[in-house]
Design an enzyme around this catalytic site. Structure first.
Site, mmCIF file in Angstrom:
data_model
loop_
_atom_site.group_PDB
_atom_site.id
_atom_site.type_symbol
_atom_site.label_atom_id
_atom_site.label_comp_id
_atom_site.label_asym_id
_atom_site.label_seq_id
_atom_site.Cartn_x
_atom_site.Cartn_y
_atom_site.Cartn_z
ATOM 1 N N GLU A 172 65.548 9.263 -2.156
ATOM 2 C CA GLU A 172 66.225 7.914 -3.418
ATOM 3 C C GLU A 172 67.129 8.613 -3.709
ATOM 4 O OE1 GLU A 172 62.663 6.749 -4.630
ATOM 5 O OE2 GLU A 172 61.973 5.678 -2.694
ATOM 6 N N GLU A 370 59.452 5.770 3.973
ATOM 7 C CA GLU A 370 59.012 5.448 3.026
ATOM 8 C C GLU A 370 58.781 3.786 3.219
ATOM 9 O OE1 GLU A 370 58.911 6.595 -1.088
ATOM 10 O OE2 GLU A 370 59.755 8.885 0.173
HETATM 11 C C1 BG6 Z 1 58.569 6.569 -4.451
HETATM 12 C C2 BG6 Z 1 58.903 7.565 -3.855
HETATM 13 O O1 BG6 Z 1 60.504 5.557 -4.233
HETATM 14 O O2 BG6 Z 1 57.593 6.119 -4.740
HETATM 15 C C3 BG6 Z 1 57.941 8.600 -4.186
HETATM 16 O O3 BG6 Z 1 60.143 8.118 -2.937
HETATM 17 C C4 BG6 Z 1 56.939 7.888 -5.295
HETATM 18 O O4 BG6 Z 1 58.271 10.287 -4.720
HETATM 19 C C5 BG6 Z 1 56.343 7.144 -4.530
HETATM 20 O O5 BG6 Z 1 55.239 8.441 -5.653
HETATM 21 C C6 BG6 Z 1 55.098 5.879 -4.942
HETATM 22 O O6 BG6 Z 1 55.639 5.705 -6.238
HETATM 23 P P1 BG6 Z 1 54.626 5.186 -7.475
HETATM 24 O O7 BG6 Z 1 54.628 5.223 -8.882
HETATM 25 O O8 BG6 Z 1 54.031 4.029 -7.579
HETATM 26 O O9 BG6 Z 1 53.363 6.667 -8.002
#
Ligand code: BG6
Length: 467
Positions: A172, A370
């Site tokens: 990202e 992801e």
């Molecule tokens: C993703 C990232 O976009 O979001 C991760 O690649 C991150 O590193 C994940 O942990 C979740 O984000 P959040 O803010 O909901 O904890």
């Protein structure tokens, strides 16, 4: 337990089932065995109040100490692949110079352990964690950092490339641009569009240069990038709303997608940068390198859609320049929500991304790198046997996988599905607020691991190659 014969949704043979995580979010041991500081260690030192409940990156989920137990658990819940990242400041405490032998030992052990359990390691080189010594020189704003990154990448290929066959240059990459230089959620917390553009440009250049080095080593693997390709949906088909969506897409998706896959920048974005006098410094020969070193494989991160409309009000010309000069966000009436995270759930988005890649990006080989559902206060779903009953997560994954399956039926070249994330982890300024794991972490019991209901379900999906 599901049965492979009765699956309604079967996935292609060899589909990659697993999850993703990152070094800073899981390893802990932040000042152990010679690791240097990265921007997270430093920022926490000077402003601990910026982190949810004041919890910083020093300890996180202790993967550094518990990796054997964790990899066994991965096997137990049906992983055939896992994406990790390497901590640059563990490998090179100053960002460059001498490699840290203890880091090499650690990553060798992790990679070997994964392979021992039949889990293919997918390795990402940069997941938001710039070494502090390099940030002091300006981080990605400074072109010397591109060179330091390329030599760090080369060292990793040489040390681990005999066993690691899937590499990713960045995770990202738009996020450090947004967080560090536009919206104040990563160090160095600047709001400076000119720097943001230079950071984005140098990141793309670093990716292309690392790909070039990788190809020159002839290591018989694939190299790609992981992008959060949040689709931009217009409020209506009115030309002004449609244009707003096209520009949001150019700023946040195509800015990295086009150079990574096609080796060129989107014309709409270049035009705006020229008109607004924000073109980055580009050295002779750079564009050639970007053109000739595109990715083999694309990781797609998808959580929620971006909904946009034409601007309602004239922007303040004296305010800092932000992409939102060209569009506004809007909330769609009737949207489905994940109330535990405050994010919209729109499962079809994953299909729209895959269709776009099929039709407009040469159907490049890709995978869902992801996707996942964050839940604040998840402990309340733990039952009397200590198991988190996360039916909401099962439904979330299930509904997204149906759309992935449909995309495959329609010719998408998508090779796998990785959930964010394996175990609950530390998530930057949100710390341990939103839990995403298939495995829960009990922070009050020295990080005790427990498989959630979704972990058992995921196992059956992986073993049956469908559901
Ligand atoms: C993703 C990232 O976009 O979001 C991760 O690649 C991150 O590193 C994940 O942990 C979740 O984000 P959040 O803010 O909901 O904890």
């Amino acid at each position: 337990m599901l049965n492979a014969e009765t699956n309604q949704y079967r996935f292609p043979e060899g589909f990659w089932w697993g999850s993703a995580a990152s070094a800073t979010q899981t390893e802990g041991a932040a000042d152990v065995d010679g690791k240097g500081k990265n921007i997270w260690d430093y920022w926490y030192e000077i402003e601990p109040n910026r982190f949810f409940n004041g919890v910083g990156p020093q300890k996180t989920s202790q993967f550094y100490y518990k990796y054997k137990e964790d990899i066994q658990l991965m096997k137990e819940i049906g992983h055939n692949s896992f994406r990790m990242s390497i901590s640059w400041s563990r490998m090179f405490p100053n960002g460059k110079g001498e490699v840290n032998p203890k880091a090499v030992l650690f990553y060798n052990q992790v990679i070997n352990e994964l392979i021992k359990y039949g889990i293919e390691p997918f390795v990402c080189l940069f997941h938001f964690d710039m070494p502090m010594e390099l940030q002091k020189m300006g981080g990605w704003v400074n072109r010397e950092v591109v060179d330091a990154y390329v030599s760090y990448a080369k060292t990793c290929f040489e040390l681990f490339g005999d066993r690691v066959k899937k590499w990713f240059t960045h995770n990202e990459p738009i996020v450090p641009v947004e967080g560090g230089y536009l919206y104040d959620f990563h160090y160095p917390n600047e709001v400076d569009f000119a720097k943001a553009v230079q950071v984005g440009y140098h990141t793309i250049l670093s990716s292309a240069k690392a790909i070039k080095v990788y190809k020159e080593l002839h290591q018989d693997g694939k190299i790609g990038i992981i992008l959060n390709l949040t689709p931009s949906y217009p409020r209506s088909q009115h030309p002004a709303d449609v244009k707003a969506a096209i520009l949001a897409d150019a700023f946040f998706n195509r800015s990295f997608l086009d150079p990574s896959v096609k080796g060129e920048f989107p014309a709409e974005l270049v035009q705006i940068l020229k008109e607004e006098a924000f073109m980055p410094v580009i050295n002779e020969g750079d564009l050639e390198i970007i053109k000739n070193n595109t990715v083999d494989l694309l990781g797609v991160n998808y959580y929620q859609p971006r909904r946009v409309k034409a601007k309602e009000n004239l922007p303040n010309p004296k305010a800092p320049f932000l992409p939102e000069r060209y569009f506004d966000y809007y909330i769609m009436t009737g949207r489905k929500m994940n109330p535990h995270r405050g994010w919209e759930i729109y499962e079809k988005g994953i299909y729209d991304i895959l269709k776009n890649l099929r039709d407009n990006y040469g159907n490049i080989e890709c995978f869902i790198s992801e996707n996942g559902m964050g839940v604040e206060g998840e402990e309340k779903f733990r039952d009397e046997n200590g198991i988190i009953q996360d039916d909401y997560r099962i439904e979330f994954i299930h509904e997204h996988l149906k759309w992935v399956h449909k995309a495959i039926q329609e010719g998408s070249n998508v090779k796998g599905y990785h959930l964010w994330t394996f175990m609950d982890n530390w998530s930057w300024t949100n710390s341990y607020k939103n839990r995403y794991g298939l495995i829960s972490i009990n922070l009050n019991k020295d990080g005790e691991r427990t498989i959630k209901k979704s972990g058992q379900w995921f196992k059956s999906v992986s073993l049956n190659n469908g559901f």
